[in-house]
Design an enzyme around this catalytic site. Sequence first.
Site, PDB file in Angstrom:
ATOM      1  N   SER A 143      45.222  47.432  36.159  1.00 42.51           N
ATOM      2  CA  SER A 143      45.490  46.151  35.525  1.00 42.51           C
ATOM      3  C   SER A 143      46.537  46.347  34.424  1.00 42.51           C
ATOM      4  O   SER A 143      47.597  46.897  34.678  1.00 42.51           O
ATOM      5  CB  SER A 143      44.193  45.537  34.986  1.00 42.51           C
ATOM      6  OG  SER A 143      44.360  44.162  34.710  1.00 42.51           O
ATOM      7  N   GLU A 240      49.117  45.096  43.280  1.00 45.37           N
ATOM      8  CA  GLU A 240      47.900  44.307  43.442  1.00 45.37           C
ATOM      9  C   GLU A 240      47.952  43.186  42.416  1.00 45.37           C
ATOM     10  O   GLU A 240      48.730  43.230  41.472  1.00 45.37           O
ATOM     11  CB  GLU A 240      46.651  45.184  43.245  1.00 45.37           C
ATOM     12  CG  GLU A 240      46.541  45.859  41.883  1.00 45.37           C
ATOM     13  CD  GLU A 240      45.916  44.999  40.798  1.00 45.37           C
ATOM     14  OE1 GLU A 240      45.180  44.041  41.139  1.00 45.37           O
ATOM     15  OE2 GLU A 240      46.170  45.262  39.617  1.00 45.37           O
ATOM     16  N   HIS A 309      41.555  44.675  41.601  1.00 42.24           N
ATOM     17  CA  HIS A 309      40.392  44.170  40.874  1.00 42.24           C
ATOM     18  C   HIS A 309      39.220  43.978  41.829  1.00 42.24           C
ATOM     19  O   HIS A 309      38.770  42.856  42.104  1.00 42.24           O
ATOM     20  CB  HIS A 309      40.743  42.868  40.168  1.00 42.24           C
ATOM     21  CG  HIS A 309      41.719  43.029  39.050  1.00 42.24           C
ATOM     22  ND1 HIS A 309      43.047  43.361  39.249  1.00 42.24           N
ATOM     23  CD2 HIS A 309      41.552  42.921  37.707  1.00 42.24           C
ATOM     24  CE1 HIS A 309      43.663  43.433  38.075  1.00 42.24           C
ATOM     25  NE2 HIS A 309      42.784  43.165  37.124  1.00 42.24           N
TER      26      HIS A 309
END
Length: 342
Positions: A143, A240, A309
């Site tokens: 992230s 992602e 995630h």
Amino acid sequence: MPIKRREFLTTFGLATLATQIPALTAQGKPSSNTILKPLRLQMGDTVGLIAPAGIVDAKDIEAAKKSFLQLGLKVKQGKHILDRYGYLAGRDADRADDVNSMFSDRSIKAIIPMRGGWGCNRILPLLNYSLIRSHPKILIGYSDITTLLLAINARSRLITFHGPVATSTWNEFTVDYFKRILFNGEAVTMQNSNGGEVRVGIIAPGKARGKLIGGNLSVLTAMVGSPYLPSWNKSILFVEEIGEDVYRVDRMLTQLKTAGILHQIAGFIFGQCTNCSLGDEPSFTLIQVLQDHILPLGIPAWYGSMIGHIKDKFTLPIGVEVEIDANMGTIQMLEAAVSVEK
């Protein structure tokens, strides 16, 4: 007139061989251009917990300590881990100081951020990249931690790892890859589990080799134009995302294309787009957007890899040579990502 070294090597057909030998300084140490591998983890090692981005609660730290105890690891907290400054886990200088201090602390063998959120981009100018290079150790996260992984790989020439943060779900799948890569020093092949719900989809078939680079798509695109990104030449790019409408994914991929990044890569992997929606307006599907941007590149590519995630996630070594197979949805490490020497 004396023959120059390069002329000598070329004359005797050794120029190609010379480029394959790691550059050394006069003292026999790796030069600043040599990629470094951190030392592997062992049972009983101490990991450092930091909060370089979003705010952390004390209960999350206690839960993380239990997870690492089960892995046979000890824990040391960063000095500013519970600080608060607006929506950040402390002021920029203090969060950067925790990163620098963990790298300089000889008792720490790996650094694991508590969580992502936002904030790592703000501390990049405050990191001591020379110090980090002189004390190479494992740094892992995902992230917003993408920022640190890419910047330290680029500026300190250190292998970093895209994988779980301290507050992640440390289940069997995630722990297996974490241990095999970071404890055992294996060169593993990563593939979605056969019994899992996640299926891969081919964008363009084929195999490709290159240096693995990537992370969260929005975080990565926010770094474009900065001096904190690695070289994209013939790399394997993985991305992602979470909570973004498809048109925003389209916008970010367009930015990577217009910045000249997509045209440099040798292969492409899209992981998971968790909680991504079509939005309220008429829309393309995510697959259509990926096909629009990636198919014209003529490179192997697929989507659906267990990156992002999600509970089950790979540990991906940034800066390591890999071979991908878009037909099988596999990422094969061609070398270990950690050093087993003391």
